[in-house]
Design a protein around this motif. Structure first.
Motif, PDB file in Angstrom:
ATOM      1  N   LEU A 260       0.868  -1.178   0.000  1.00 40.96           N
ATOM      2  CA  LEU A 260       0.000   0.000   0.000  1.00 40.96           C
ATOM      3  C   LEU A 260       0.900   1.221   0.000  1.00 40.96           C
ATOM      4  O   LEU A 260       1.687   1.419   0.930  1.00 40.96           O
ATOM      5  N   SER A 261       0.812   2.035  -1.049  1.00 39.25           N
ATOM      6  CA  SER A 261       1.656   3.226  -1.182  1.00 39.25           C
ATOM      7  C   SER A 261       0.801   4.467  -0.996  1.00 39.25           C
ATOM      8  O   SER A 261      -0.161   4.688  -1.731  1.00 39.25           O
ATOM      9  N   ALA A 262       1.143   5.273   0.002  1.00 41.55           N
ATOM     10  CA  ALA A 262       0.423   6.522   0.276  1.00 41.55           C
ATOM     11  C   ALA A 262       1.432   7.658   0.356  1.00 41.55           C
ATOM     12  O   ALA A 262       2.390   7.584   1.128  1.00 41.55           O
ATOM     13  N   SER A 263       1.228   8.680  -0.435  1.00 41.79           N
ATOM     14  CA  SER A 263       2.131   9.837  -0.447  1.00 41.79           C
ATOM     15  C   SER A 263       1.418  11.046   0.130  1.00 41.79           C
ATOM     16  O   SER A 263       0.262  11.320  -0.198  1.00 41.79           O
ATOM     17  N   ARG A 264       2.146  11.773   0.992  1.00 40.54           N
ATOM     18  CA  ARG A 264       1.583  12.956   1.641  1.00 40.54           C
ATOM     19  C   ARG A 264       2.655  14.028   1.713  1.00 40.54           C
ATOM     20  O   ARG A 264       3.835  13.795   1.477  1.00 40.54           O
TER      21      ARG A 264
ATOM     22  N   SER B 239       3.741  12.304   9.942  1.00 40.96           N
ATOM     23  CA  SER B 239       3.758  11.638  11.254  1.00 40.96           C
ATOM     24  C   SER B 239       2.429  10.936  11.516  1.00 40.96           C
ATOM     25  O   SER B 239       2.394   9.804  12.011  1.00 40.96           O
ATOM     26  N   ARG B 240       1.343  11.600  11.169  1.00 35.62           N
ATOM     27  CA  ARG B 240       0.031  10.992  11.390  1.00 35.62           C
ATOM     28  C   ARG B 240      -0.195   9.817  10.445  1.00 35.62           C
ATOM     29  O   ARG B 240      -0.819   8.815  10.816  1.00 35.62           O
ATOM     30  N   LEU B 241       0.285   9.943   9.211  1.00 34.75           N
ATOM     31  CA  LEU B 241       0.163   8.849   8.255  1.00 34.75           C
ATOM     32  C   LEU B 241       0.898   7.609   8.766  1.00 34.75           C
ATOM     33  O   LEU B 241       0.393   6.481   8.677  1.00 34.75           O
ATOM     34  N   LEU B 242       2.088   7.818   9.316  1.00 31.89           N
ATOM     35  CA  LEU B 242       2.860   6.700   9.861  1.00 31.89           C
ATOM     36  C   LEU B 242       2.136   6.075  11.046  1.00 31.89           C
ATOM     37  O   LEU B 242       2.100   4.845  11.185  1.00 31.89           O
ATOM     38  N   ALA B 243       1.555   6.897  11.919  1.00 31.64           N
ATOM     39  CA  ALA B 243       0.800   6.376  13.062  1.00 31.64           C
ATOM     40  C   ALA B 243      -0.411   5.570  12.593  1.00 31.64           C
ATOM     41  O   ALA B 243      -0.764   4.548  13.200  1.00 31.64           O
TER      42      ALA B 243
ATOM     43  N   ASP C 274      -2.391  16.565  17.153  1.00 31.65           N
ATOM     44  CA  ASP C 274      -3.010  15.244  17.208  1.00 31.65           C
ATOM     45  C   ASP C 274      -2.424  14.372  16.100  1.00 31.65           C
ATOM     46  O   ASP C 274      -2.685  14.592  14.917  1.00 31.65           O
ATOM     47  N   PHE C 275      -1.638  13.372  16.480  1.00 32.13           N
ATOM     48  CA  PHE C 275      -1.031  12.458  15.516  1.00 32.13           C
ATOM     49  C   PHE C 275      -1.701  11.090  15.533  1.00 32.13           C
ATOM     50  O   PHE C 275      -1.223  10.155  14.893  1.00 32.13           O
TER      51      PHE C 275
END
Length: 826
Positions: A449-453, A464-468, A558-559
């Motif tokens: 699953l590849s998500a770019s932000r 940071s929130r994407l990683l969490a 908020d992460f």
């Protein structure tokens, strides 16, 4: 307020203390009925049109304000009619009704022409002067609803006719307005749709004029024809009268090759130019590549590009240098792409030799462009290895039985989503814990699953929130060491997170290191390699929910992983942080240099300002006229119980409607569909409940107390049932999902419809002079609650609104019991 469409109820002739004139002719009644249906159709259509307009003019999350402004205007219009008293007597009411509907028809295009041609600057420095244009826009938007509210109230209470039949046409028109808005938004630009809506209102005025026997009915007919022709001329000439200043900035229309719109967005395709290819995160070695591209501007702010391609894979070597193309350096096979846009990610998948590509796009405009006007230019439509799917990404993957080697979503959002916190935007469904469970569940065991932000090492960012979110989902899947399943790589302001259901192999890690070294990518998180950023390291190395909670703990930001109940991935500010705006670390907020954080601050400040502006309007156009008219003749205790009753149902109703709009946006795929289906259902079934309430005998019966308690219990039950319902039906077709929403919402909407007319009957038995006060208080509390509902959803979760609403309706039993006793004594 018990309904956003009209302030009417089925028992007004007996409840409101207003003498209705007896109808004198069947023909007249027919014109009255059709006129009222057309009037409410135009009103609901205008409300949903304004929801779309506000999302273009300002932030996307302000679209909910259309509900608030419609209620505010309708309540104010009703109050003005009641306070007018004998000046709107049955003899004059028919003429006033026709004139008011005609003024409503004129006000719609006039106010909307001003709105689409006037810039409304976004808040940058949070000075009072910056909020004045927004305040003026709110006032302008409210004007037509005041006129509509007055006209509907006159039609139902002052001109005669069978109230039950009239209310039926009232509901039918409002329901049709909800259903027609989506196809009309897909067919027309906003200004043309405003003209069509005004033409419908003018036709209602024509019917009312015929009902009144007025000799000037041709004026109304001529107005309707002129407005309809205005819409035709505007569309035929390429919509020259349209939104000129989205987000407060001018649109470069002179360089646009194509301009088109639908219910989702307005898209302009610019003239093609040759230059550097479009990159999100351009790596080293890409400097010499050239391509012909056309920028695609979405709602005047967000953008993507469509690139000319000959069909030769050798011409796509440049895409390998983008950090978002990283998964295709590792996997080739079945690929799913969420968010097609101009086809940029499809080109990367073709370069990566994907065997099959499922390209999912919510906005049909992009699919039409790639398969139509830009078919030969883009070279993507018609390929055997590419399948376009129109739909929402999470819903489509829930339905799919396929397994994929790569699922990719690269910066799937809009500029307004990133900045504003996307309080109602559809992309939120992609960045929740429940959504990522679906995505990981559709991958092969070694799939990615590849998500770019967006990423910035010096600022608080979404990465940071994407990683969490990834770590949380992996823990849900039972991963012992989530860090072994993750790779986070950045280039410039963009980071790509790769997440796999199984740990990355040594070959995968070697390949990631090699590509990153060649392209100049920055390795932020990689198994076996210490992370350079402390928070990213702590999040990635969390092996339990407790360790993750400690890693993301922060008093200001908020992460945590968003959920469907609190899906605001892009809103990273905790409520407590707003008190420390000037001291936020690395935000540089007063110069606008804080990226997503600064956008969050501006959006939150705008929301607070809207609450203040709306409060002033509520006082000015509802409470001030009521105070000037004087208090009703009833004891202070009875007056207090009456105010409590109508305050509770006004606030409680909106604390149910707004969260339902938000939750079912995930299920239905877009806020526009949620608005249409939810408002249709609540209007129709609240009306049914209102009609049924007239059959209830209140004296000596427990209904005034039992009904609020039943509503509270049902709301609590639905609060717990919503997520299982969404999970169970998300994989169904749209028609079945919409039907599921209707089935869930209809019972509670029916019970809600009982409360307002029952309250009016009880108060009317005590003092008929209190009608205007109760109507105004109900509308005012509904308006303010609709804004507070958004604040509550963002800060505490959508279901918290439903919990508070259940409490309010449980408390409603107290004033209901007191009023029932006083009414019996009276």
């Amino acid at each position: 307020m018990e309904s956003t469409r009209t302030p009417g109820s089925p028992t007004e002739e007996t409840l409101l203390g207003v003498e209705a004139a007896n109808p004198s002719a069947t023909t007249d009644d027919r014109f009255l009925r059709f006129g009222l249906g057309l009037l409410t159709l135009a009103t609901l259509q205008l409300e949903l049109l304004d929801a779309r307009l506000l999302s273009v003019l300002t932030w996307y999350h302000l679209s909910f304000m259309a509900v608030s402004l419609a209620m505010l205007g309708m309540a104010a219009g009703a109050v003005l009619v009641f306070l007018a008293g004998d000046r709107v007597h049955p003899g004059a009411a028919r003429r006033i009704l026709a004139r008011t509907a005609w003024l409503f028809a004129l006000a719609v295009p006039a106010t909307h022409f001003w709105l689409v041609r006037t810039p409304i600057p976004l808040v940058d420095e949070m000075r009072l002067a910056e909020f004045l244009p927004l305040a003026l826009a709110i006032v302008v938007l409210t004007i037509p609803f005041v006129l509509s509210g007055a006209a509907v109230t006159i039609a139902l209470t002052r001109v005669g006719g069978r109230i039950g039949v009239l209310y039926g046409f009232d509901l039918l028109g409002a329901a049709l307005g909800c259903l027609l808005i989506v196809p009309m938004l897909n067919a027309l630009d906003l200004m043309s749709l405003a003209c069509v809506t005004a033409a419908i209102a003018a036709t209602a005025g024509f019917c009312f004029a015929r009902f009144a026997g007025a000799s000037r009915s041709l004026v109304h007919a001529g107005t309707a024809v002129a407005l309809g022709l205005g819409a035709v001329v505007n569309v035929a000439n390429g919509s020259p009268i349209d939104v000129a200043y989205p987000r407060g900035g001018a649109v470069p229309t002179s360089s646009a090759e194509i301009s088109t719109s639908n219910a989702h967005s307005h898209v302009m395709v610019m003239q093609p130019r040759k230059g550097r290819p479009f990159f999100w995160g351009r790596g080293e070695g890409a400097e010499g590549y050239r391509a012909v591209s056309s920028m695609m501007l979405i709602d005047g702010a967000a953008g993507t590009a469509v690139t000319e391609w000959s069909g030769d894979r050798a011409d796509l070597a440049w895409v390998a240098h983008d950090v978002t193309s990283l998964p295709y350096h590792l996997r080739a096979g079945n690929t799913a792409i969420i968010g097609v846009g101009g086809g940029r990610d499809i080109l990367a998948a073709i370069w990566g030799q994907s065997r099959s590509i499922t390209a999912i796009e919510l906005n049909e405009i992009f699919l039409d462009l790639l398969a139509g006007s830009h078919r030969d230019f883009a070279g993507l439509a018609g390929r055997k290895d590419v399948r376009f799917v129109h739909g929402e990404g999470r819903s489509q993957l829930t339905q799919s039985r396929e397994r994929f080697d790569v699922i990719q979503m690269s910066l799937v959002d809009t500029w307004a989503a990133t900045g504003a916190g996307a309080f109602t935007l559809s992309e939120n469904a992609l960045y929740t814990r429940e959504g990522w469970r679906v995505f990981l569940g559709r991958l092969h065991p070694d799939g990615i699953l590849s998500a770019s932000r967006w990423f910035h090492p010096g600022h608080v960012s979404e990465t940071s929130r994407l990683l969490a979110l990834a770590v949380t989902t992996l823990l849900d899947f039972g991963a012992e060491r989530p860090a072994d399943h993750l790779a986070l790589v950045a280039r410039g302001r963009v980071a790509t997170l790769l997440t796999s259901p199984t740990p990355f192999s040594d070959a995968d890690l070697t390949r990631i290191r090699t590509v990153s070294e060649q392209m100049g990518f920055q390795l932020l998180v990689l198994p076996g390699q210490p992370a350079k950023h402390e928070r990213l390291r702590a999040i990635a190395e969390s092996n339990s929910a407790e360790e993750l909670a400690a890693a993301i703990a922060d008093p200001l930001f908020d992460f945590s992983a968003p959920t469907d109940d609190r899906p605001y991935f892009f809103n990273m500010l905790r409520p407590s942080s707003f008190r420390s705006i000037g001291n936020l670390p690395n935000a540089d907020v007063m110069s606008g240099g804080g990226g997503v954080v600064w956008g969050n601050i501006r959006a939150t400040a705008t929301l607070v300002a809207l609450l203040g502006i709306t409060t002033v309007l509520v006082i000015g156009i509802i409470f001030l006229p009521l105070l000037i008219s004087g208090l009703p003749k009833m004891s202070a205790g009875t007056f207090a119980w009456s105010l409590a009753y109508f305050s509770l149902i006004g606030g409680g109703f909106m604390l149910i409607q707004i969260p339902l709009l938000q939750r079912f946006s995930v299920l239905l795929g877009h806020p526009v569909y949620s608005f249409s289906v939810i408002l249709f259902t609540m209007i129709l079934f609240a009306g049914v409940g209102s009609l049924l309430s007239d059959r209830l005998t209140l004296e000596g019966r427990p209904w005034p107390v039992v009904l609020p308690l039943a509503i509270a219990a049902l709301v609590l039950a639905e609060m717990f049932a919503l997520q299982p319902l969404i999970d169970a039906t998300l994989g169904l077709g749209f028609a079945l999902r919409a039907l599921a929403v209707v089935v869930v919402v209809a019972p509670v909407a029916t019970l809600l419809g009982f409360c307002f007319p029952i309250g009016m009957r009880l108060v009317g038995q005590i003092s008929q002079e209190a009608t205007a006060w109760m109507w105004g208080v109900n509308g005012a509390c509904g308006v303010l609650a609709s804004i507070l509902a958004v604040v509550i959803s963002v800060s505490a979760g959508i279901s918290t609104n439903l919990l508070i609403a259940a409490l309010l309706y449980a408390l409603l039993a107290l004033p209901a019991r007191a009023l029932a006793r006083r009414a019996a004594a009276a």
